[in-house]
Design a protein around this motif. Structure first.
Motif, PDB file in Angstrom:
ATOM      1  N   LEU A 148     -22.975  70.990 -21.712  1.00 25.09           N
ATOM      2  CA  LEU A 148     -22.270  71.420 -20.508  1.00 25.09           C
ATOM      3  C   LEU A 148     -21.495  72.719 -20.688  1.00 25.09           C
ATOM      4  O   LEU A 148     -21.033  73.299 -19.695  1.00 25.09           O
ATOM      5  CB  LEU A 148     -21.300  70.320 -20.052  1.00 25.09           C
ATOM      6  N   GLY A 149     -21.339  73.195 -21.916  1.00 27.68           N
ATOM      7  CA  GLY A 149     -20.504  74.374 -22.167  1.00 27.68           C
ATOM      8  C   GLY A 149     -20.945  75.602 -21.396  1.00 27.68           C
ATOM      9  O   GLY A 149     -20.159  76.214 -20.653  1.00 27.68           O
ATOM     10  N   ALA A 150     -22.205  76.005 -21.551  1.00 29.12           N
ATOM     11  CA  ALA A 150     -22.702  77.215 -20.885  1.00 29.12           C
ATOM     12  C   ALA A 150     -22.745  77.065 -19.367  1.00 29.12           C
ATOM     13  O   ALA A 150     -22.306  77.973 -18.645  1.00 29.12           O
ATOM     14  CB  ALA A 150     -24.074  77.583 -21.445  1.00 29.12           C
ATOM     15  N   GLY A 156     -18.883  80.586 -22.549  1.00 30.36           N
ATOM     16  CA  GLY A 156     -19.431  79.233 -22.587  1.00 30.36           C
ATOM     17  C   GLY A 156     -20.625  79.141 -23.511  1.00 30.36           C
ATOM     18  O   GLY A 156     -20.760  78.183 -24.283  1.00 30.36           O
ATOM     19  N   MET A 157     -21.526  80.142 -23.449  1.00 26.61           N
ATOM     20  CA  MET A 157     -22.694  80.143 -24.340  1.00 26.61           C
ATOM     21  C   MET A 157     -22.281  80.326 -25.788  1.00 26.61           C
ATOM     22  O   MET A 157     -22.769  79.629 -26.681  1.00 26.61           O
ATOM     23  CB  MET A 157     -23.652  81.251 -23.913  1.00 26.61           C
ATOM     24  N   GLU A 210     -12.750  69.051 -23.299  1.00 27.35           N
ATOM     25  CA  GLU A 210     -12.011  69.563 -24.459  1.00 27.35           C
ATOM     26  C   GLU A 210     -12.759  70.693 -25.151  1.00 27.35           C
ATOM     27  O   GLU A 210     -12.168  71.706 -25.560  1.00 27.35           O
ATOM     28  CB  GLU A 210     -11.749  68.403 -25.431  1.00 27.35           C
ATOM     29  N   ARG A 211     -14.088  70.560 -25.279  1.00 31.73           N
ATOM     30  CA  ARG A 211     -14.886  71.596 -25.955  1.00 31.73           C
ATOM     31  C   ARG A 211     -15.084  72.831 -25.075  1.00 31.73           C
ATOM     32  O   ARG A 211     -15.284  73.927 -25.594  1.00 31.73           O
ATOM     33  CB  ARG A 211     -16.248  71.008 -26.340  1.00 31.73           C
ATOM     34  N   SER A 212     -15.051  72.674 -23.759  1.00 29.28           N
ATOM     35  CA  SER A 212     -15.263  73.806 -22.859  1.00 29.28           C
ATOM     36  C   SER A 212     -13.992  74.610 -22.621  1.00 29.28           C
ATOM     37  O   SER A 212     -14.054  75.800 -22.285  1.00 29.28           O
ATOM     38  CB  SER A 212     -15.808  73.312 -21.518  1.00 29.28           C
ATOM     39  N   THR A 213     -12.848  73.979 -22.778  1.00 30.73           N
ATOM     40  CA  THR A 213     -11.578  74.625 -22.460  1.00 30.73           C
ATOM     41  C   THR A 213     -11.330  75.922 -23.235  1.00 30.73           C
ATOM     42  O   THR A 213     -10.920  76.927 -22.633  1.00 30.73           O
ATOM     43  CB  THR A 213     -10.416  73.642 -22.687  1.00 30.73           C
ATOM     44  N   ILE A 244      -7.883  74.944 -14.966  1.00 29.48           N
ATOM     45  CA  ILE A 244      -6.938  73.930 -14.470  1.00 29.48           C
ATOM     46  C   ILE A 244      -7.650  72.593 -14.265  1.00 29.48           C
ATOM     47  O   ILE A 244      -7.156  71.536 -14.670  1.00 29.48           O
ATOM     48  CB  ILE A 244      -6.280  74.406 -13.160  1.00 29.48           C
ATOM     49  N   VAL A 245      -8.829  72.628 -13.632  1.00 32.63           N
ATOM     50  CA  VAL A 245      -9.578  71.389 -13.365  1.00 32.63           C
ATOM     51  C   VAL A 245      -9.980  70.719 -14.674  1.00 32.63           C
ATOM     52  O   VAL A 245      -9.844  69.486 -14.830  1.00 32.63           O
ATOM     53  CB  VAL A 245     -10.819  71.688 -12.502  1.00 32.63           C
ATOM     54  N   LEU A 246     -10.468  71.480 -15.638  1.00 29.95           N
ATOM     55  CA  LEU A 246     -10.869  70.900 -16.925  1.00 29.95           C
ATOM     56  C   LEU A 246      -9.683  70.240 -17.630  1.00 29.95           C
ATOM     57  O   LEU A 246      -9.821  69.167 -18.229  1.00 29.95           O
ATOM     58  CB  LEU A 246     -11.470  71.975 -17.828  1.00 29.95           C
ATOM     59  N   THR A 247      -8.521  70.880 -17.552  1.00 22.99           N
ATOM     60  CA  THR A 247      -7.327  70.316 -18.189  1.00 22.99           C
ATOM     61  C   THR A 247      -6.910  69.022 -17.500  1.00 22.99           C
ATOM     62  O   THR A 247      -6.532  68.040 -18.157  1.00 22.99           O
ATOM     63  CB  THR A 247      -6.181  71.340 -18.150  1.00 22.99           C
TER      64      THR A 247
END
Length: 419
Positions: free
Chosen positions: A70-72, A353-354, A121-124, A88-91
């Motif tokens: 989901l990161g990229a 993200g990539m 957590e990994r995308s933040t 903000i949404v991810l947090t």
């Protein structure tokens, strides 16, 4: 002439009032909770929830795959709708996922929640870099702000881990649940802090339409892969060295705590200074080269502790940790310089993200790889790992030149503003 010591800018109130100040404050709050939680979560799930070791390991692996996948895409979405809003949404999502651990008991429910939590957590970190890049001008100021976020995160994790150790020593469900609430609330508080960050213009604001860019940028994809190989140094210290000490030396296991503490202190003190050398793409490439060479040397020094004991093994382990942390400093500075310097101004979310997927893949694969190479392979495993680092370092400096050439910049010493 010796330069006099200067008070770090982040120790002043004015610095925290800058547009990126709330980002660093949020990163510090999150890392305090993260350091405490990840010190204890294995014991919480195994002892308090009742999962088996196999269930815990399998669930974490599935969550790691979700975070990697989901990161990229999340980075691309962030460019379209707004990097600040996405952060903000991810947090918030991460905070709610953490809080739900207090009530979920079913294995598959726990796996689903963990997949959501790990993906956020990994995308933040990547989205955070994209927000900072959108709020700061290219060059030293941008790189310094990004590097400072790393310093805040590292310092917070160390302090949080100390608190997590206290909860772990108590080993009670009340203690674990209290930690869940504290970490969850920390995420919600961090999201509130991020609301003070200015809006970063998105593709929607510009009414711009474009497809995915990063998948067509072969030099950047190569840099992502090579940086991921260098990122194995994180797993090497977190899992490889403790396994090596336990299996192939007579050193006491408590020495690992000293090595980790030393590593964290050096990063907090020197990451900003080292990262300045990556303020150009060419400079970031050179940092990657030196990182690979130094990490390879550290492998050789760690290998020299084979069957070692007494004062000798302690001294050699410390020397290896010194070489390793310098290589890690160069690796982080190289990654910052390449990921930011090679990203188009309107695609920082997508590119970050990539780039983050390379590091996430390394962290997901590192425990198993380190077990095979260092526990089963012994000194030969250290040699294999050293070769990987050398190849990655050489490839990084070559890829930086390739990327600059592909962008039509002949002078490889060009500033980031020209990229």
């Amino acid at each position: 002439m010796i330069r006099s010591w200067r008070r770090p800018e982040w120790t002043t109130l004015a610095w925290w009032r800058h547009p990126v100040g709330p980002i660093h404050a949020a990163a510090l709050v999150l890392s305090l909770g993260r350091g405490a939680w990840f010190t204890c979560w294995a014991m919480f799930f195994i002892k308090s929830v009742g999962l088996t070791n196999a269930q815990f390991g399998g669930g974490i692996t599935l969550a790691g795959v979700a975070g990697l996948a989901l990161g990229a895409p999340l980075g691309y979405v962030a460019d379209r709708v707004g990097t600040r809003e996405t952060l903000i949404v991810l947090t918030l999502v991460q905070g709610l996922a953490i809080l739900s651990y207090a009530v979920v008991r079913d294995f598959w429910a726990i796996v689903a929640v963990t997949c959501v939590m790990i993906a956020a957590e990994r995308s933040t970190p990547a989205i955070r870099v994209a927000v900072i890049s959108g709020l700061t001008p290219p060059g030293d100021e941008r790189l310094n702000s990004i590097s400072t976020a790393r310093v805040m995160t590292q310092g917070g994790i160390v302090v949080g881990a100390l608190f997590g150790g206290l909860v772990l020593s108590a080993d009670s469900r009340v203690g674990y649940l209290s930690l869940i609430v504290l970490y969850g609330v920390a995420n919600l508080f961090a999201a509130a802090l991020l609301r003070r960050v200015p809006h970063v213009r998105s593709l929607a604001d510009r009414k711009a339409r474009r497809g995915v860019l990063v998948l067509r940028d072969r030099p950047f994809l190569a840099a992502t892969l090579l940086n991921g190989l260098l990122a194995l140094n994180w797993g090497m210290l977190d899992s490889g060295v403790p396994l090596w000490i336990s299996a192939h030396t007579r050193a006491p296991l408590w020495v690992m705590g000293l090595l980790m503490g030393f590593n964290a202190v050096v990063i907090v003190l020197f990451q900003n200074r080292v990262s300045r050398a990556g303020a150009t793409v060419a400079g970031a490439g050179r940092l990657g080269l030196w990182s690979g060479l130094l990490l390879a040397v550290s492998c050789g020094v760690f290998a020299a502790t084979y069957h070692g004991s007494g004062t000798y093994v302690l001294v050699v382990l410390f020397l290896a940790a010194v070489v390793h942390v310098v290589g890690e400093l160069f690796f982080v500075g190289s990654g910052f310089g390449l990921s930011v310097g090679l990203a188009p101004q309107d695609a920082h979310g997508e590119y970050q993200g990539m780039f983050n997927t390379g590091q996430a893949a390394a962290m997901m694969l590192a425990p198993g790889a380190m077990t095979v190479m260092l526990v089963e392979g012994g000194r030969l495993g250290w040699l294999v790992l050293a070769v990987v680092y050398v190849v990655a370092g050489l490839g990084t400096v070559a890829t930086a030149r390739w990327a600059l050439h592909a962008r039509g910049i002949g002078d490889v010493t060009s500033d980031l503003e020209k990229v």
